[in-house]
Design a protein around this motif. Structure first.
Motif: not given
Length: 138
Positions: A3-18
């Motif tokens: 697992v990596r920690i970052d502060s980038s909003l790039e590449g996030i699947d918001w439907e999957r996150a929800k």
């Protein structure tokens, strides 16, 4: 995969996150688009990723001077107790040196105490646009 920690909003699947938040009973009713906008409009954000999947997230609201508020700290159930929330929270704390950081938690007091947070005597809030039945509170 690590697992990596970052502060980038790039590449996030918001439907999957929800969907993942809802599956973890951590969904507050925002749409995937509203969730995205919440993070985009925050002063600082942190994400935990396992490959291309978001397995943790947190955000910090800040006036940029002296006050900040930590919100939406979540780690997927299968990834808990591995230091992910701690790493995300530390990333956000480090982003606002010298600021007073507040938060509200129902069940993570031990985590936040381990990071140096201390309970405050009272916290009051209201959801803007919603009227409370004051008679019920008397």
């Amino acid at each position: 995969m690590a697992v990596r920690i970052d502060s980038s909003l790039e590449g996030i699947d918001w439907e999957r996150a929800k969907a993942d938040l809802a599956a973890d009973d951590f969904d507050n009713g925002r749409s995937a688009d509203a969730l995205r906008r919440s993070f985009e409009q925050s002063a600082h954000v942190a994400f935990a990723r396992d490959g291309d999947r978001v397995v943790g997230m947190a955000r910090l609201l800040s006036d940029g001077v002296c006050n900040a508020y930590l919100v939406d700290v979540w780690t997927a159930s299968a990834y808990r107790r591995q230091g992910i929330a701690t790493a995300m929270t530390r990333l956000l704390i480090d982003a606002v040196p010298g600021q007073h950081i507040g938060l509200q938690t129902d069940d993570a007091q031990e985590l936040y105490a381990s990071l140096g947070f201390k309970p405050q005597p009272e916290f009051w809030s209201i959801v803007s646009g919603r009227w409370l039945d004051n008679d019920a509170n008397r």
